[in-house]
Design a protein around this motif. Structure first.
Motif, PDB file in Angstrom:
ATOM      1  N   ASN A 133       0.867  -1.184   0.000  1.00 15.08           N
ATOM      2  CA  ASN A 133       0.000   0.000   0.000  1.00 15.08           C
ATOM      3  C   ASN A 133       0.907   1.240   0.000  1.00 15.08           C
ATOM      4  OD1 ASN A 133       0.813   0.614   2.669  1.00 15.08           O
ATOM      5  ND2 ASN A 133      -0.777  -0.719   3.494  1.00 15.08           N
ATOM      6  N   ARG A 134       0.308   2.393  -0.084  1.00 13.46           N
ATOM      7  CA  ARG A 134       1.112   3.620  -0.209  1.00 13.46           C
ATOM      8  C   ARG A 134       1.937   3.927   1.042  1.00 13.46           C
ATOM      9  NH1 ARG A 134      -2.231   8.043   1.887  1.00 13.46           N
ATOM     10  NH2 ARG A 134      -4.277   7.171   2.323  1.00 13.46           N
ATOM     11  N   ARG A 155       9.614  -0.636   1.124  1.00 16.32           N
ATOM     12  CA  ARG A 155      10.161  -1.471   2.201  1.00 16.32           C
ATOM     13  C   ARG A 155       9.536  -2.862   2.253  1.00 16.32           C
ATOM     14  NH1 ARG A 155       8.046   3.010   5.117  1.00 16.32           N
ATOM     15  NH2 ARG A 155       6.717   1.504   6.133  1.00 16.32           N
ATOM     16  N   THR A 156       9.121  -3.402   1.129  1.00 14.16           N
ATOM     17  CA  THR A 156       8.355  -4.639   1.200  1.00 14.16           C
ATOM     18  C   THR A 156       9.015  -5.799   0.460  1.00 14.16           C
ATOM     19  OG1 THR A 156       7.074  -4.219  -0.805  1.00 14.16           O
ATOM     20  CG2 THR A 156       6.209  -3.283   1.254  1.00 14.16           C
ATOM     21  N   VAL A 157       8.602  -6.993   0.830  1.00 12.27           N
ATOM     22  CA  VAL A 157       9.049  -8.207   0.161  1.00 12.27           C
ATOM     23  C   VAL A 157       8.625  -8.170  -1.302  1.00 12.27           C
ATOM     24  CG1 VAL A 157       8.773 -10.723   0.103  1.00 12.27           C
ATOM     25  CG2 VAL A 157       9.027  -9.536   2.301  1.00 12.27           C
TER      26      VAL A 157
END
Length: 184
Positions: free
Chosen positions: A49-50, A55-57
């Motif tokens: 999401n915004r 910072r995500t997998v």
């Protein structure tokens, strides 16, 4: 997570993981007589999401595959790759157990629908063990996104979905008793 403790270690034939190095899944293979059972632990990344962008997998996987020229969604690649592996193991006559955070509905999501089709025919083992559909998985959500699936022939006993924040992490801990699938 997957671990073998005690006497089960005597029948662990192999340990392995996703060959990309992204940590999408890992497995142990149990061998007894003529029966092979593969137990897989997997994490299907979800589109960020915004608020979590950068910072995500999902983004880590996207960068990896984009460097290889594949611009598809990481979730699409994950599902295709995992299904290909599961089909190959089932074609060898193996039993397959898949414990995962699917980040999509474990009953109606794309992955669940594909797992239910020929030749895989996997079902939610937790539902049978607890006598009802699995509860919401994440402490902040309403969705049923985590469970344990199994191929035909996997025999289960009791199961339990712990309350939120009982163990490590922000998902429910699920425990499922699996009968020994060993034929001599």
């Amino acid at each position: 997570a997957i671990s073998g403790v005690g006497r089960i270690c005597d029948v662990i034939q192999e340990v392995g993981s996703d060959k990309t190095g992204l940590g999408r899944w890992s497995w142990i293979t149990l061998q007894g007589g003529t029966t092979t059972t593969r137990i897989i632990s997997a994490y299907l990344p979800r589109r960020p999401n915004r608020h979590s962008k950068g910072r995500t997998v999902w983004e880590q996987h996207a960068r990896y595959f984009q460097r290889k020229g594949d611009m598809r969604y990481p979730s699409t690649i994950f599902i295709e790759d995992l299904l290909r592996l599961i089909r190959s193991w089932i074609s060898l006559g193996e039993h397959v157990i898949l414990a995962m955070d699917a980040n999509q509905d474990v009953y109606s999501g794309k992955l669940a629908q594909q797992l239910a089709t020929e030749p895989i025919n996997m079902k939610c083992l937790m539902e049978k063990a607890i006598g009802e559909e699995v509860p919401n998985s994440h402490f902040s959500g309403k969705g049923q996104i985590s469970t344990i699936f199994g191929s035909p022939g996997v025999v289960t006993g009791n199961g339990m979905c712990y309350p939120h924040l009982y163990g490590v992490g922000d998902h429910r801990v699920m425990v499922l008793e699996i009968a020994a699938l060993i034929a001599f």
